[in-house]
Design a protein around this motif. Structure first.
Motif, PDB file in Angstrom:
ATOM      1  N   UNK A  40      -5.950   1.034  -9.972  1.00 42.72           N
ATOM      2  CA  UNK A  40      -7.322   0.648 -10.236  1.00 42.72           C
ATOM      3  C   UNK A  40      -8.248   0.910  -9.050  1.00 42.72           C
ATOM      4  N   UNK A  41      -8.935  -0.119  -8.595  1.00 44.22           N
ATOM      5  CA  UNK A  41      -9.915   0.022  -7.516  1.00 44.22           C
ATOM      6  C   UNK A  41      -9.289   0.579  -6.242  1.00 44.22           C
ATOM      7  N   UNK A  42      -8.135   0.060  -5.867  1.00 42.55           N
ATOM      8  CA  UNK A  42      -7.479   0.529  -4.650  1.00 42.55           C
ATOM      9  C   UNK A  42      -7.057   1.975  -4.752  1.00 42.55           C
ATOM     10  N   UNK A  43      -6.585   2.381  -5.926  1.00 46.41           N
ATOM     11  CA  UNK A  43      -6.163   3.763  -6.123  1.00 46.41           C
ATOM     12  C   UNK A  43      -7.345   4.709  -5.985  1.00 46.41           C
ATOM     13  N   UNK A  44      -8.489   4.333  -6.529  1.00 54.92           N
ATOM     14  CA  UNK A  44      -9.678   5.173  -6.379  1.00 54.92           C
ATOM     15  C   UNK A  44     -10.075   5.287  -4.905  1.00 54.92           C
ATOM     16  N   UNK A  45      -9.958   4.200  -4.168  1.00 49.71           N
ATOM     17  CA  UNK A  45     -10.243   4.235  -2.731  1.00 49.71           C
ATOM     18  C   UNK A  45      -9.320   5.203  -2.016  1.00 49.71           C
ATOM     19  N   UNK A  46      -8.036   5.130  -2.333  1.00 48.78           N
ATOM     20  CA  UNK A  46      -7.047   6.020  -1.724  1.00 48.78           C
ATOM     21  C   UNK A  46      -7.345   7.477  -2.065  1.00 48.78           C
ATOM     22  N   UNK A  47      -7.665   7.751  -3.316  1.00 53.58           N
ATOM     23  CA  UNK A  47      -7.963   9.120  -3.735  1.00 53.58           C
ATOM     24  C   UNK A  47      -9.113   9.716  -2.931  1.00 53.58           C
ATOM     25  N   UNK A  48     -10.163   8.935  -2.745  1.00 55.17           N
ATOM     26  CA  UNK A  48     -11.333   9.460  -2.026  1.00 55.17           C
ATOM     27  C   UNK A  48     -11.010   9.674  -0.551  1.00 55.17           C
ATOM     28  N   UNK A  49     -10.313   8.734   0.061  1.00 54.45           N
ATOM     29  CA  UNK A  49      -9.937   8.905   1.468  1.00 54.45           C
ATOM     30  C   UNK A  49      -9.077  10.156   1.649  1.00 54.45           C
ATOM     31  N   UNK A  50      -8.100  10.328   0.767  1.00 51.77           N
ATOM     32  CA  UNK A  50      -7.215  11.492   0.871  1.00 51.77           C
ATOM     33  C   UNK A  50      -7.978  12.789   0.631  1.00 51.77           C
ATOM     34  N   UNK A  51      -8.934  12.768  -0.304  1.00 47.65           N
ATOM     35  CA  UNK A  51      -9.699  13.979  -0.602  1.00 47.65           C
ATOM     36  C   UNK A  51     -10.560  14.407   0.570  1.00 47.65           C
ATOM     37  N   UNK A  52     -10.820  13.481   1.486  1.00 48.23           N
ATOM     38  CA  UNK A  52     -11.634  13.787   2.657  1.00 48.23           C
ATOM     39  C   UNK A  52     -10.790  14.053   3.895  1.00 48.23           C
ATOM     40  N   UNK A  53      -9.473  14.188   3.689  1.00 48.47           N
ATOM     41  CA  UNK A  53      -8.599  14.625   4.770  1.00 48.47           C
ATOM     42  C   UNK A  53      -7.795  13.555   5.458  1.00 48.47           C
ATOM     43  N   UNK A  54      -7.959  12.284   5.058  1.00 50.71           N
ATOM     44  CA  UNK A  54      -7.227  11.210   5.727  1.00 50.71           C
ATOM     45  C   UNK A  54      -5.767  11.180   5.291  1.00 50.71           C
ATOM     46  N   UNK A  55      -4.893  10.770   6.200  1.00 54.32           N
ATOM     47  CA  UNK A  55      -3.534  10.382   5.853  1.00 54.32           C
ATOM     48  C   UNK A  55      -3.581   8.910   5.462  1.00 54.32           C
ATOM     49  N   UNK A  56      -3.055   8.576   4.285  1.00 55.90           N
ATOM     50  CA  UNK A  56      -3.185   7.215   3.767  1.00 55.90           C
ATOM     51  C   UNK A  56      -1.802   6.609   3.538  1.00 55.90           C
ATOM     52  N   UNK A  57      -1.580   5.442   4.129  1.00 54.38           N
ATOM     53  CA  UNK A  57      -0.360   4.666   3.937  1.00 54.38           C
ATOM     54  C   UNK A  57      -0.691   3.508   3.003  1.00 54.38           C
ATOM     55  N   UNK A  58       0.103   3.355   1.949  1.00 53.64           N
ATOM     56  CA  UNK A  58      -0.151   2.314   0.959  1.00 53.64           C
ATOM     57  C   UNK A  58       1.024   1.335   0.940  1.00 53.64           C
ATOM     58  N   UNK A  59       0.873   0.144   1.533  1.00 55.20           N
ATOM     59  CA  UNK A  59       1.949  -0.857   1.486  1.00 55.20           C
ATOM     60  C   UNK A  59       2.029  -1.469   0.089  1.00 55.20           C
ATOM     61  N   UNK A  60       3.223  -1.505  -0.483  1.00 60.33           N
ATOM     62  CA  UNK A  60       3.404  -2.007  -1.853  1.00 60.33           C
ATOM     63  C   UNK A  60       4.720  -2.759  -1.965  1.00 60.33           C
ATOM     64  N   UNK A  61       4.808  -3.649  -2.944  1.00 59.03           N
ATOM     65  CA  UNK A  61       6.075  -4.336  -3.208  1.00 59.03           C
ATOM     66  C   UNK A  61       7.066  -3.433  -3.925  1.00 59.03           C
ATOM     67  N   UNK A  62       6.564  -2.592  -4.840  1.00 54.21           N
ATOM     68  CA  UNK A  62       7.423  -1.737  -5.661  1.00 54.21           C
ATOM     69  C   UNK A  62       7.106  -0.277  -5.357  1.00 54.21           C
ATOM     70  N   UNK A  63       7.882   0.344  -4.491  1.00 59.63           N
ATOM     71  CA  UNK A  63       7.597   1.725  -4.089  1.00 59.63           C
ATOM     72  C   UNK A  63       7.840   2.708  -5.220  1.00 59.63           C
ATOM     73  N   UNK A  64       8.781   2.427  -6.099  1.00 61.41           N
ATOM     74  CA  UNK A  64       9.048   3.348  -7.210  1.00 61.41           C
ATOM     75  C   UNK A  64       7.844   3.428  -8.142  1.00 61.41           C
ATOM     76  N   UNK A  65       7.304   2.271  -8.521  1.00 56.37           N
ATOM     77  CA  UNK A  65       6.145   2.258  -9.415  1.00 56.37           C
ATOM     78  C   UNK A  65       4.929   2.882  -8.735  1.00 56.37           C
ATOM     79  N   UNK A  66       4.732   2.577  -7.454  1.00 59.57           N
ATOM     80  CA  UNK A  66       3.586   3.108  -6.729  1.00 59.57           C
ATOM     81  C   UNK A  66       3.663   4.619  -6.583  1.00 59.57           C
ATOM     82  N   UNK A  67       4.854   5.121  -6.373  1.00 56.48           N
ATOM     83  CA  UNK A  67       5.014   6.558  -6.180  1.00 56.48           C
ATOM     84  C   UNK A  67       4.583   7.344  -7.410  1.00 56.48           C
ATOM     85  N   UNK A  68       4.738   6.751  -8.593  1.00 59.41           N
ATOM     86  CA  UNK A  68       4.295   7.420  -9.809  1.00 59.41           C
ATOM     87  C   UNK A  68       2.782   7.611  -9.810  1.00 59.41           C
TER      88      UNK A  68
END
Length: 328
Positions: A40-68
């Motif tokens: 949702x909101x966080x994913x859109x934030x990550x997408x925009x940061x990455x599209x502008x060249x940033x390396x983005x680390x996303x801390x999550x409880x479930x890495x398998x679900x997040x990786x999808x």
């Protein structure tokens, strides 16, 4: 300490999207951590940061679900971490610091809303523990890297207009004496997020660390998982066909619009030399002492430096943190 809590009159507004804000941004070589960045909101934030060249680390409880959700994005990686588990936070931060990366952006986006009463392992009320204490501990553990990042760093904590529900009770943060109310507890946690930015900025400004608090707008998504269909309808958040209402004039936003103020706080040159402020609609919000509940603006108690300091010291005691420069 004086808070510069006055609108700047930017060219953006409620209808602005995160991509609109970031059009001229170049984040090449920058590193960001975004909690709650896999949906949702966080994913859109990550997408925009990455599209502008940033390396983005996303801390999550479930890495398998997040990786999808994240696997198709360049320079984005999900790493296991649980905001309710101090040992998990310490493992995450230790590994991050050991990598030697700078930390240019820390966006504290994860959270829960209006949950039934639950407590962390130390008995802290769950919404306060997740939304505030977990992020407080994460930032404390990352403090050395934040402080040492060349060129400065920005920390963005997501709050909500729900802070207007009544602030916080420092004498009963965990609802031991008060009857638990899921909305008052959420409002308290969101007030804590705003006050966190005030107190962090007061400690970090001399080291080039500036902190901001964001109301992103009302975005229907996983945050509402604990609300019934009837409650969601009562808020006017869904159309007759069950789809989410998108009407920024009434603060109902899409994820693209909701992420705009976080991206603005992360990238805007308008904020150079300014910190510790509550922002909405891609600008610094006005202080509104007695406005309509859910209306624009920030209540004075949510940007009060004295209350912010009291909460900061109480949070450090609850977490048994004694870090020089961060807790003093």
């Amino acid at each position: 300490m004086t808070i510069f809590q006055k609108p700047l009159g930017t060219a953006f507004g409620a209808f602005t999207t995160a991509q609109d804000v970031a059009v001229d941004a170049d984040l090449s070589g920058k590193t960001a951590i975004v909690t709650g960045g896999a949906s949702n909101l966080g994913l859109e934030t990550v997408k925009v940061l990455a599209s502008k060249g940033a390396t983005v680390i996303v801390p999550v409880r479930d890495t398998d679900a997040a990786s999808q959700s994240l696997s198709h994005l360049p320079n984005v990686r999900a790493v296991k971490m649980d905001l309710l588990d101090p040992s998990s936070i310490k493992r995450f931060t230790s590994d991050f610091i050991a990598n030697g990366r700078s930390l240019d952006l820390l966006i504290l986006n994860a959270g829960v809303m209006a949950t039934p009463l639950f407590r962390d392992r130390n008995g802290n009320e769950g919404q306060f523990a997740t939304n505030h204490l977990g992020h407080f501990l994460l930032t404390a553990a990352l403090w050395p890297r934040l402080r040492d990042t060349t060129g400065g760093t920005r920390v963005i904590a997501l709050s909500s207009r729900a802070h207007q529900l009544g602030g916080l009770d420092l004498s009963d943060l965990d609802f031991r004496r008060r009857t638990y109310d899921k909305w008052l507890a959420y409002g308290q946690a969101k007030t804590a997020n705003a006050l966190f930015a005030v107190a962090l900025d007061s400690r970090g400004a001399e080291h080039g660390i500036r902190a901001y608090c964001v109301h992103p707008g009302s975005i229907l998504g996983p945050l509402a998982r604990h609300l019934s269909d009837e409650e969601i309808r009562q808020f006017g958040a869904v159309n007759t066909d069950g789809s989410a209402v998108v009407d920024p004039s009434r603060d109902f936003k899409s994820p693209h619009q909701g992420a705009a103020t976080s991206i603005w706080c992360a990238t805007s040159p308008d904020l150079l030399g300014i910190g510790g402020v509550y922002c909405e609609d891609c600008d610094i919000a006005a202080i509104v002492a007695d406005g309509q509940l859910g209306g624009p603006g920030v209540r004075p108690f949510a940007v009060d430096p004295g209350v912010a300091e009291d909460l900061w010291l109480a949070s450090a005691r609850l977490l048994d943190i004694h870090q020089p420069g961060y807790c003093s």
